[in-house]
Design an enzyme around this catalytic site. Structure first.
Site, PDB file in Angstrom:
ATOM      1  N   HIS A  54     -51.219   4.707   4.988  1.00  0.00           N
ATOM      2  CA  HIS A  54     -50.822   3.321   4.733  1.00  0.00           C
ATOM      3  C   HIS A  54     -49.605   2.917   5.569  1.00  0.00           C
ATOM      4  O   HIS A  54     -48.696   3.722   5.788  1.00  0.00           O
ATOM      5  CB  HIS A  54     -50.544   3.114   3.248  1.00  0.00           C
ATOM      6  CG  HIS A  54     -51.802   3.082   2.423  1.00  0.00           C
ATOM      7  ND1 HIS A  54     -51.822   3.331   1.066  1.00  0.00           N
ATOM      8  CD2 HIS A  54     -53.091   2.824   2.782  1.00  0.00           C
ATOM      9  CE1 HIS A  54     -53.080   3.226   0.624  1.00  0.00           C
ATOM     10  NE2 HIS A  54     -53.858   2.932   1.641  1.00  0.00           N
ATOM     11  N   ASP A  56     -46.975   1.149   5.096  1.00  0.00           N
ATOM     12  CA  ASP A  56     -45.610   1.260   4.577  1.00  0.00           C
ATOM     13  C   ASP A  56     -45.115   2.710   4.588  1.00  0.00           C
ATOM     14  O   ASP A  56     -43.965   2.980   4.224  1.00  0.00           O
ATOM     15  CB  ASP A  56     -45.489   0.643   3.169  1.00  0.00           C
ATOM     16  CG  ASP A  56     -46.358   1.321   2.127  1.00  0.00           C
ATOM     17  OD1 ASP A  56     -47.546   1.567   2.412  1.00  0.00           O
ATOM     18  OD2 ASP A  56     -45.846   1.606   1.020  1.00  0.00           O
ATOM     19  N   HIS A  57     -45.979   3.642   5.040  1.00  0.00           N
ATOM     20  CA  HIS A  57     -45.595   5.050   5.160  1.00  0.00           C
ATOM     21  C   HIS A  57     -45.582   5.520   6.611  1.00  0.00           C
ATOM     22  O   HIS A  57     -45.112   6.616   6.896  1.00  0.00           O
ATOM     23  CB  HIS A  57     -46.544   5.930   4.332  1.00  0.00           C
ATOM     24  CG  HIS A  57     -46.493   5.602   2.866  1.00  0.00           C
ATOM     25  ND1 HIS A  57     -45.962   6.453   1.934  1.00  0.00           N
ATOM     26  CD2 HIS A  57     -46.871   4.491   2.185  1.00  0.00           C
ATOM     27  CE1 HIS A  57     -46.020   5.891   0.737  1.00  0.00           C
ATOM     28  NE2 HIS A  57     -46.566   4.698   0.865  1.00  0.00           N
ATOM     29  N   ASP A 138     -47.801   8.630  -2.440  1.00  0.00           N
ATOM     30  CA  ASP A 138     -48.264   7.669  -3.454  1.00  0.00           C
ATOM     31  C   ASP A 138     -49.250   8.321  -4.419  1.00  0.00           C
ATOM     32  O   ASP A 138     -50.119   7.646  -4.974  1.00  0.00           O
ATOM     33  CB  ASP A 138     -48.937   6.463  -2.787  1.00  0.00           C
ATOM     34  CG  ASP A 138     -47.940   5.529  -2.118  1.00  0.00           C
ATOM     35  OD1 ASP A 138     -46.726   5.757  -2.256  1.00  0.00           O
ATOM     36  OD2 ASP A 138     -48.385   4.577  -1.456  1.00  0.00           O
TER      37      ASP A 138
END
Ligand code: ZN
Ligand code: ZN
Length: 263
Positions: A54, A56-57, A138
């Site tokens: 993802h 945001d990672h 996550d």
């Protein structure tokens, strides 16, 4: 070794794990945030550990690699900005004399991995706490777990079971500050859980002071996190009141996750 959570975006933490001169960063969604911390703490970035694909990672991976020549590690089963050392469960590597083990934890994404440091250096002058360290991306949050974007409930339950089997003193370094909203849900599931009520109070105080609630510990999560407690009678009963057809453990877990999605 020290653990420093760098806040980014609305609620991400980019975990910096470092001694007085060298660092690794986990899931750098924002490269500028990491560059500023490296300059402030006068650290050289050796490695970038990615748990899943993802944005945001991974958004800061290329900037950091170009600026620092750090080696990038990531899940073999996902598309990570390369070149990247492709890892799967059972792999391990060393950084600064520390053994880092890789676990497959599918569920949130299909190829999600976690990094576990069983025996971190906790030399007194650099102590940032004791116990093993888990970077779980996550998959596991304090009081919650990741949404099932690519995997099944059975996969996520199995992933959480394997994380839950790690030592209780393990410091759980989650990638998001979701704790308070997770705990509101956990209290709806287990309103009479005294440890949960006490933990909620502590986390409210921390957030009121703008402090992270993380890292948590596995012992703490086993006492308060409904997604690690989905076989407890109190959790099963709460789920079955809403979803009477949920009979086996996977169905209960799936309905618990669905309840949280709608909460
Ligand atoms: Zn994610
Ligand atoms: Zn995320």
């Amino acid at each position: 070794m020290q653990l420093t959570p760098l806040p980014a975006f609305n609620d991400n933490y980019l975990w910096l794990w470092h001694n007085s001169s060298h660092a690794v960063v986990v899931d750098p969604g924002d490269g500028e945030v990491v560059m500023q911390a490296l300059a402030r703490l006068q650290l050289h970035l050796d490695a970038i550990l990615v748990t899943h694909h993802h944005a945001d990672h991974t958004g800061g991976v290329n900037l950091l690699r170009q600026a620092t020549q750090a080696v990038v590690y990531g899940p073999a089963g996902e598309n990570i900005p390369g070149p990247c050392v492709a890892l799967s469960g059972g792999d391990h590597f060393d950084w600064q004399g520390q053994r880092i083990e890789v676990m497959d934890v599918p569920g949130h994404t299909a190829g999600h991995i976690a990094y576990f440091v069983p025996d971190p250096d906790t030399s007194p002058e650099l102590a940032g706490g004791n116990g093993p360290v888990l970077f779980c991306g996550d998959t596991l949050f304090s009081g919650g777990c990741g949404r099932l974007f690519e995997g099944t409930a059975a996969q996520m339950l199995n992933s959480l079971d394997r994380l839950a089997a790690l030592p209780g003193a393990t410091r759980v370094c989650c990638a998001h500050e979701y704790t308070l909203s997770n705990l509101r849900f956990a209290l709806a599931v287990e309103p009479a859980n005294a440890e949960l009520l006490a933990y909620h109070d502590r986390c409210l105080q921390l957030r009121a002071q703008n402090q992270p609630t993380l890292p948590s510990t596995l012992t703490q999560e086993l006492a308060i996190n409904p997604f690690l407690r989905s076989r407890q009678a109190s959790v099963v009963q709460a789920v079955q009141q809403r979803s009477p057809s949920a009979s086996d453990e996977v169905a209960v877990f799936a309905q618990l996750r669905e309840w949280k999605n709608q909460f």
